[in-house]
Design an enzyme around this catalytic site. Structure first.
Site, mmCIF file in Angstrom:
data_model
loop_
_atom_site.group_PDB
_atom_site.id
_atom_site.type_symbol
_atom_site.label_atom_id
_atom_site.label_comp_id
_atom_site.label_asym_id
_atom_site.label_seq_id
_atom_site.Cartn_x
_atom_site.Cartn_y
_atom_site.Cartn_z
ATOM 1 N N GLY A 71 -5.737 -5.703 -58.663
ATOM 2 C CA GLY A 71 -4.853 -5.564 -59.815
ATOM 3 C C GLY A 71 -4.280 -6.907 -60.263
ATOM 4 C CB THR A 72 -2.975 -9.832 -58.373
ATOM 5 O OG1 THR A 72 -2.027 -9.047 -57.644
ATOM 6 C CG2 THR A 72 -2.386 -11.187 -58.681
ATOM 7 C CG ASN A 155 5.616 -1.748 -59.125
ATOM 8 O OD1 ASN A 155 5.700 -2.007 -60.330
ATOM 9 N ND2 ASN A 155 6.169 -2.506 -58.197
ATOM 10 C CB SER A 203 -5.208 -2.149 -57.976
ATOM 11 O OG SER A 203 -5.326 -2.505 -56.622
ATOM 12 C CG HIS A 205 -4.742 -1.824 -52.590
ATOM 13 N ND1 HIS A 205 -3.491 -1.780 -52.026
ATOM 14 C CD2 HIS A 205 -4.690 -2.751 -53.552
ATOM 15 C CE1 HIS A 205 -2.714 -2.677 -52.623
ATOM 16 N NE2 HIS A 205 -3.426 -3.270 -53.550
ATOM 17 C CB THR A 241 -21.628 -13.191 -55.241
ATOM 18 O OG1 THR A 241 -22.389 -14.370 -55.509
ATOM 19 C CG2 THR A 241 -22.535 -12.116 -54.677
ATOM 20 C CB CYS A 330 12.216 -10.355 -48.046
ATOM 21 S SG CYS A 330 13.136 -11.407 -46.961
HETATM 22 N N1 PLP Z 1 0.463 -4.078 -60.777
HETATM 23 C C1 PLP Z 1 1.203 -3.121 -60.207
HETATM 24 C C2 PLP Z 1 2.025 -2.223 -61.061
HETATM 25 C C3 PLP Z 1 1.207 -2.975 -58.819
HETATM 26 O O1 PLP Z 1 1.957 -2.019 -58.249
HETATM 27 C C4 PLP Z 1 0.417 -3.861 -58.041
HETATM 28 C C5 PLP Z 1 0.452 -3.793 -56.561
HETATM 29 O O2 PLP Z 1 1.423 -3.411 -55.981
HETATM 30 C C6 PLP Z 1 -0.350 -4.826 -58.698
HETATM 31 C C7 PLP Z 1 -0.305 -4.909 -60.068
HETATM 32 C C8 PLP Z 1 -1.217 -5.775 -57.933
HETATM 33 O O3 PLP Z 1 -2.396 -5.140 -57.493
HETATM 34 P P1 PLP Z 1 -3.231 -5.745 -56.247
HETATM 35 O O4 PLP Z 1 -2.428 -5.466 -55.018
HETATM 36 O O5 PLP Z 1 -4.534 -5.000 -56.272
HETATM 37 O O6 PLP Z 1 -3.422 -7.192 -56.513
#
Ligand code: PLP
Length: 396
Positions: A71-72, A155, A203, A205, A241, A330
């Site tokens: 996701g990042t 989130n 994402s 996971h 890749t 934190c």
């Molecule tokens: N965006 C949101 C709303 C998320 O909750 C998260 C992960 O907690 C991310 C992006 C980042 O995803 P990833 O952990 O796959 O990099």
């Protein structure tokens, strides 16, 4: 001790079916998906099947899916790939750091002086329910606005934003619209055409696929600059890749998620979440739901338990076998209250006293019973030890 996992917004366990689908790609199916021989053809076919499954989950064409490392990266690719020097960006105060920091980085490049940042990015507030006002989006538009990035589901609270309205505003203004759907995908049906977005991040996971894989939808006709330079993978939009086992896992998880949504699994999930939430509120006084009154994804509830320290509650519950989390991050040794809850108007002490419970596909009714047996008692015990709570109780 029986362990209950209610922290699925942090990460979800890989489903057995997903693991089985991935297994051959760690062994006999090892080819590089770019190789033209038999081995490469096999993995290429698997990658393309996965692309079809992800596209089906989002209601788009397979060619509009770019696989990423998570996701990042998807968020960073959307922001950095769409914004150029001199562009104005509109985003919200409750975005994940993956979006907020990507936006700041993109506009920082355009600013010679730190004070100029305000000229390049508008960070919209949210109301007490955690909602962005679409009229604020409209008012923030400027002639040089290039991108609106507002997340689909938060989130921490699970609150869903009015994306279709924001999509219409973006469309009228001819501005790109990106949404971070990492916490919404697989939990609610998603249709990129209805939302009217140009880019959308997910994402692996968070949807019972492995960590380290994700995808960005980029609509046909939207030009995006790559983050990495190298080979022509992913139609020259993401060099490197492919992570074939991860992509296969993401595809399988997307397929299972779509089947689950078609069956109405989201309604069962919402019923379990509501039972947990109502059961806690019925037994614990001076507690409340953060984001109450807004539409939320079905798996999340975020509750403030006033007069206690959320971190202490997480640890106490963990010792009894229940895994939940705080929204607090934190940093530099100090526990910062969650920027999301503070943006919603919670006092810092209430934000620090907030706990997120997030369910997953593996959560059972028995897990909810056990959580209901543990949480009220643990809160009561911590309050007994809290000088803050004793002062309030004595003075009332
Ligand atoms: N965006 C949101 C709303 C998320 O909750 C998260 C992960 O907690 C991310 C992006 C980042 O995803 P990833 O952990 O796959 O990099």
């Amino acid at each position: 001790m029986q362990r209950i996992y209610l922290d699925n917004n942090a990460t979800t366990p890989v489903l057995p079916e997903v693991f089985e689908a991935m297994r051959p790609y760690f062994g006999e199916q090892f080819g590089n998906a770019s190789s033209i021989h038999h081995h490469g053809q096999q993995t290429r076919a698997a990658v393309e099947d996965a692309r079809e499954s992800v596209a089906a989950l989002l209601g788009c064409h397979a060619s509009e899916i770019i696989f990423t490392s998570g996701g990042t990266e998807a968020d960073n690719l959307a922001v950095a790939g769409l914004v150029e020097t001199g562009d104005h960006v509109i985003t919200s105060s409750i975005e994940h750091h993956a979006v907020l920091h990507a936006v700041l980085h993109a506009v920082l490049h355009a600013c010679k002086h730190l004070e100029e940042i305000g000229g390049e990015v508008t960070v919209l507030p949210v109301d007490g329910r955690g909602l962005v006002d679409p009229d604020d989006v409209r008012r923030a538009l400027r002639p040089n606005t290039k991108l609106i990035s507002v997340m689909m589901a938060n989130n921490e609270t699970g609150v869903l934003q009015p994306l279709e309205e924001i999509g219409r505003i973006a469309d009228e203004a001819g501005v790109c619209f990106h949404t971070d759907a990492v916490q919404a995908a697989a939990k609610i049906p998603i249709d990129v055409t209805r939302i009217g977005c140009h880019a959308l991040s997910i994402s692996g996971h968070k949807i019972h696929a492995p960590q380290g894989v994700g995808a960005l939808y980029v609509g046909k006709g939207t030009q995006i600059q790559p983050l990495f330079y190298g080979g022509r993978h992913e139609r020259s939009r993401r060099a490197g890749t492919e992570n074939v086992p991860g992509i296969v896992g993401l595809g399988k998880a997307a397929q299972l998620a779509k089947e689950g949504l078609d069956r109405g699994d989201d309604k069962m999930m919402a019923a379990m979440r509501d039972r947990l939430q109502q059961g806690i509120l019925a037994q614990v006084e001076e507690a409340g739901v953060n984001g109450a009154g807004a539409e939320r994804v079905p798996n999340t509830t975020n509750i403030h338990f006033d007069h206690i320290d959320g971190e202490a509650l997480v640890i106490a519950l963990d010792l009894k076998g229940l895994a939940v989390s705080t929204g607090a991050a934190c940093s530099s040794g100090a526990i910062e209250p969650s920027h999301v809850l503070v943006a919603m108007g919670l006092r810092a002490d209430q934000a620090r006293a907030s706990i997120r419970f997030s369910l997953g596909k593996q959560t059972t009714a028995e897990d909810i019973d056990l959580a209901l047996a543990l949480v009220p008692d643990t809160v009561a015990r911590l309050r007994e030890l809290s000088p803050m709570y004793k002062r309030t109780a004595l003075s009332s």
